[in-house]
Design a protein around this motif. Structure first.
Motif, PDB file in Angstrom:
ATOM      1  N   ALA A  43     -44.265   5.994  -8.655  1.00 10.61           N
ATOM      2  CA  ALA A  43     -42.829   6.094  -8.377  1.00 10.61           C
ATOM      3  C   ALA A  43     -42.081   6.718  -9.546  1.00 10.61           C
ATOM      4  O   ALA A  43     -41.112   7.470  -9.358  1.00 10.61           O
ATOM      5  N   GLU A  44     -42.542   6.431 -10.744  1.00  6.52           N
ATOM      6  CA  GLU A  44     -41.881   6.978 -11.937  1.00  6.52           C
ATOM      7  C   GLU A  44     -42.026   8.493 -11.988  1.00  6.52           C
ATOM      8  O   GLU A  44     -41.082   9.216 -12.357  1.00  6.52           O
ATOM      9  N   ALA A  45     -43.190   9.010 -11.607  1.00  2.45           N
ATOM     10  CA  ALA A  45     -43.411  10.458 -11.612  1.00  2.45           C
ATOM     11  C   ALA A  45     -42.523  11.144 -10.579  1.00  2.45           C
ATOM     12  O   ALA A  45     -41.968  12.229 -10.836  1.00  2.45           O
ATOM     13  N   ILE A  46     -42.400  10.536  -9.396  1.00  4.87           N
ATOM     14  CA  ILE A  46     -41.521  11.097  -8.359  1.00  4.87           C
ATOM     15  C   ILE A  46     -40.072  11.102  -8.857  1.00  4.87           C
ATOM     16  O   ILE A  46     -39.339  12.088  -8.704  1.00  4.87           O
ATOM     17  N   TYR A  47     -39.657   9.990  -9.439  1.00  5.13           N
ATOM     18  CA  TYR A  47     -38.292   9.851  -9.964  1.00  5.13           C
ATOM     19  C   TYR A  47     -38.018  10.916 -11.028  1.00  5.13           C
ATOM     20  O   TYR A  47     -36.957  11.553 -11.037  1.00  5.13           O
ATOM     21  N   GLN A  62     -34.173   3.397 -11.139  1.00  2.00           N
ATOM     22  CA  GLN A  62     -35.223   4.136 -10.440  1.00  2.00           C
ATOM     23  C   GLN A  62     -35.420   3.597  -9.018  1.00  2.00           C
ATOM     24  O   GLN A  62     -35.446   4.364  -8.052  1.00  2.00           O
ATOM     25  N   GLN A  63     -35.552   2.302  -8.904  1.00  2.00           N
ATOM     26  CA  GLN A  63     -35.766   1.701  -7.587  1.00  2.00           C
ATOM     27  C   GLN A  63     -34.534   1.868  -6.714  1.00  2.00           C
ATOM     28  O   GLN A  63     -34.640   2.116  -5.503  1.00  2.00           O
ATOM     29  N   LEU A  64     -33.355   1.735  -7.317  1.00  2.00           N
ATOM     30  CA  LEU A  64     -32.106   1.919  -6.574  1.00  2.00           C
ATOM     31  C   LEU A  64     -32.019   3.331  -6.021  1.00  2.00           C
ATOM     32  O   LEU A  64     -31.643   3.550  -4.864  1.00  2.00           O
ATOM     33  N   PHE A  65     -32.393   4.293  -6.839  1.00  2.00           N
ATOM     34  CA  PHE A  65     -32.379   5.706  -6.468  1.00  2.00           C
ATOM     35  C   PHE A  65     -33.335   5.974  -5.306  1.00  2.00           C
ATOM     36  O   PHE A  65     -32.969   6.579  -4.295  1.00  2.00           O
ATOM     37  N   ILE A  66     -34.574   5.510  -5.447  1.00  2.00           N
ATOM     38  CA  ILE A  66     -35.587   5.760  -4.425  1.00  2.00           C
ATOM     39  C   ILE A  66     -35.254   5.030  -3.124  1.00  2.00           C
ATOM     40  O   ILE A  66     -35.348   5.595  -2.032  1.00  2.00           O
ATOM     41  N   SER A  71     -46.451   1.523 -10.167  1.00  2.00           N
ATOM     42  CA  SER A  71     -46.344   2.136 -11.491  1.00  2.00           C
ATOM     43  C   SER A  71     -47.691   2.090 -12.190  1.00  2.00           C
ATOM     44  O   SER A  71     -48.414   1.093 -12.113  1.00  2.00           O
ATOM     45  N   ASN A  72     -48.011   3.182 -12.879  1.00  2.00           N
ATOM     46  CA  ASN A  72     -49.239   3.210 -13.672  1.00  2.00           C
ATOM     47  C   ASN A  72     -49.186   2.227 -14.833  1.00  2.00           C
ATOM     48  O   ASN A  72     -50.213   1.880 -15.408  1.00  2.00           O
ATOM     49  N   LYS A  73     -47.973   1.785 -15.181  1.00  2.00           N
ATOM     50  CA  LYS A  73     -47.791   0.909 -16.353  1.00  2.00           C
ATOM     51  C   LYS A  73     -47.452  -0.531 -15.974  1.00  2.00           C
ATOM     52  O   LYS A  73     -47.093  -1.323 -16.839  1.00  2.00           O
ATOM     53  N   ASP A  74     -47.550  -0.868 -14.704  1.00  2.00           N
ATOM     54  CA  ASP A  74     -47.163  -2.203 -14.251  1.00  2.00           C
ATOM     55  C   ASP A  74     -48.145  -3.251 -14.773  1.00  2.00           C
ATOM     56  O   ASP A  74     -49.329  -3.237 -14.395  1.00  2.00           O
ATOM     57  N   PRO A  75     -47.691  -4.187 -15.625  1.00  2.00           N
ATOM     58  CA  PRO A  75     -48.609  -5.206 -16.171  1.00  2.00           C
ATOM     59  C   PRO A  75     -49.144  -6.158 -15.104  1.00  2.00           C
ATOM     60  O   PRO A  75     -50.196  -6.778 -15.300  1.00  2.00           O
TER      61      PRO A  75
END
Length: 596
Positions: free
Chosen positions: A174-178, A4-8, A147-151
């Motif tokens: 970022a996850e939603a955009i991905y 995901q991060q690589l893509f963005i 991320s909404n789930k980032d601890p």
């Protein structure tokens, strides 16, 4: 680094390099493009609220707290999408509150605020649409790179749950955009075959032959039809089978119909209220028009089997009833979260047609979509002229985008530096060659509807241009219109400091350039001649706008740039000042314009 991060990061690097901007600005362009499904160039030119200083740095702080804004015409009303994008990992309540308050103060309450100079064109347009009697629905989009789930940022999840409201105030991480881009890319692939079996409900009115009157079938020409009633859950199973097979909703619904409008629109609200009220749900088939489905093939049963009908279909596509299907599906998902696995006593009427005739499919789609306006851009996307235009532009190194999500496809990503949306270009063709800049400014919906009609109706005045023949004059005209459009866009930013009207006048200026070079259109390819034509057009617009402002001041009235350039008056006054005689034979003329 995960995929995901690589893509963005890959996109951010390319956008940063293409537009010579920092990563934070690149993140704004990327995020807005993903949500609006528009090319990066268009976001940079027309949607992002920004301005460069003389040293090339982006000026922020005069955008009213808004990073992007775009009006979407919906056929009878408008949606204003507003954006705040943060290239940061944390989701902060004060930023979420400030964004909503800034938007509400400026647009909803009409307050005059400091540091909104760069946003003023959008404010003017909003005020003009309001004055003209259009409803403008505002949708807020807060995008952040976390991320909404980032601890490590535990508050993100809490803040998301507290502030996120679908179709109203949406928070995208970022996850939603991905995921959105992944869905757009998947939609470019070929659909995997779907075989789905409907189970038409037998009638609860018993007849003498005890067949139950559950299925009504007939044929017209080569089209076979079946009308019946199914349980609402069965429609949801069709959706789930599509998702499990193709990983996207896109293929289940025709390109010709609008995407899901969410629960904020009144009809979908009322539909949900009916479905969730046991006393009303039983009346759903009486209150709802049902769904219309086209399939490649169906097997019509001759009788009941084990007391029920079985109706297998192959590759069904919903051409009317997207809102109904999605509302039922979303309500069922919500019910399952509450431990309820079935919508009790809810039935849906279905009209099923077997045909592969594209013309028949279009007629059925048009005839059944009377309540929700159809996207004419989507209807035009597969027309033959657009397929030829795509090739013509590819040969010029330009990605001519006709469908949703194409900007993120692998092939077009390689051509990232040159992209143009078909509806944007056709709007500027309408401004220039068809000589209707005020119509192009006022309604892209009207432009695309006219072009769609021209593709289908052989007596339409524009049919000779858009009939899909490879010898049509329109392809060279589109190339010329693109050249004019890009030049006008390139000059807009340098002119904004001294010409307040410049963002509102792009269509009229493009028209002026075309008329100046009309006698020899090959001069459009000359940068010197193009610059000369642009300066002439801007000088004329300066004069007519100045005269209008003076007139309004004498009458003690406020002058609206947005309103002025939406009316035929702007073209009439331009022609008068430039010495242009209106031509009644425009269609005949442009039908015979070929490159010299």
């Amino acid at each position: 680094m995960d995929n995901q991060q690589l893509f963005i990061d890959g996109y951010l690097n390319r956008i940063s390099e293409q537009f010579n901007v920092k990563k934070d600005i690149a993140f704004e362009i990327f995020s807005i493009a993903a949500i609006t499904e528009r090319p990066f160039q268009e976001v940079y030119d027309d949607i992002q609220i920004r301005q460069k200083s003389d040293g090339g740095e982006d000026i922020k702080g005069k955008d009213g707290g808004i990073d992007g804004a775009v009006f979407i015409e919906q056929g009878g009303y408008y949606t204003l999408m507003v954006f705040q994008c943060k290239n940061s990992r944390g989701l902060k309540p004060n930023e979420l509150d400030k964004f909503r308050h800034d938007v509400d103060d400026i647009f909803t309450h009409g307050l005059t605020k400091l540091n909104t100079e760069l946003l003023q064109p959008k404010i003017n347009e909003y005020q003009q649409l309001t004055k003209d009697g259009f409803i403008v629905e505002i949708k807020y989009y807060f995008v952040y790179a976390g991320s909404n789930k980032d601890p490590n940022y535990a508050a993100n999840s809490q803040n998301y749950k507290a502030y996120h409201k679908p179709d109203e105030y949406e928070i995208w991480d970022a996850e939603a955009i991905y995921e959105k881009i992944s869905q757009l890319i998947k939609a470019q692939a070929n659909r995997k075959n779907i075989k789905f079996t409907f189970n038409p409900q037998i009638s609860n009115i018993i007849t003498s032959d005890r067949q139950g009157q559950g299925l009504y079938t007939y044929s017209v020409g080569n089209v076979r039809a079946a009308n019946f009633r199914i349980e609402a859950d069965e429609l949801c199973r069709l959706v789930e089978q599509e998702l499990s097979t193709n990983n996207t909703f896109e293929f289940l619904f025709s390109d010709n119909i609008r995407s899901f409008l969410g629960f904020k629109v009144r009809p979908n609200q009322r539909m949900k209220e009916t479905l969730t009220d046991p006393d009303s749900a039983i009346y759903f088939p009486l209150l709802n028009n049902g769904v219309t489905i086209i399939c490649e093939r169906m097997e019509i049963p001759s009788t009941l089997q084990s007391g029920k009908y079985i109706l297998p279909t192959y590759n069904p596509i919903v051409v009317n009833g997207l809102q109904t299907t999605r509302v039922i599906y979303e309500v069922l998902k919500e019910s399952k979260r509450k431990g309820i696995d079935k919508l009790q006593n809810v039935f849906v009427n279905v009209r099923l047609y077997e045909t592969s005739d594209v013309g028949i499919v279009e007629k059925i789609t048009d005839a059944t979509n009377t309540q929700t306006p159809i996207s004419y851009k989507d209807k035009v996307s597969n027309k033959d002229f657009n397929l030829y235009a795509k090739e013509v532009f590819a040969n010029k190194g330009v990605a001519y985008i006709t469908k949703r999500g194409e900007v993120f496809s692998n092939q077009l990503s390689k051509q990232l530096k040159s992209t143009i949306e078909s509806d944007t270009l056709l709007r500027f063709w309408y401004s220039t060659f068809y000589e209707q800049p005020e119509v192009a400014k006022n309604s892209v919906y009207e432009v695309m509807e006219a072009i769609f009609d021209a593709t289908n109706n052989n007596i339409h005045p524009l049919h000779k241009l858009f009939n899909g023949q490879n010898d049509s004059s329109v392809y060279q005209q589109l190339i010329y219109a693109y050249t004019i459009y890009r030049y006008v866009q390139s000059q807009k930013e340098p002119q904004q400091k001294t010409k307040e009207y410049i963002s509102h006048a792009t269509e009229l200026i493009a028209y002026g350039i075309y008329k100046y070079l009309e006698s020899d259109l090959t001069n459009i390819d000359s940068s010197d001649k193009l610059a000369e034509a642009y300066q002439f057009a801007v000088d004329i617009v300066d004069q007519i706008v100045g005269a209008q402002i003076e007139l309004y001041q004498q009458q003690d009235k406020s002058f609206s740039y947005s309103g002025y350039f939406r009316k035929p008056k702007c073209r009439f006054e331009y022609n008068l000042k430039a010495g242009i005689v209106d031509d009644d034979s425009i269609v005949k003329k442009i039908s015979n314009i070929f490159p010299r």
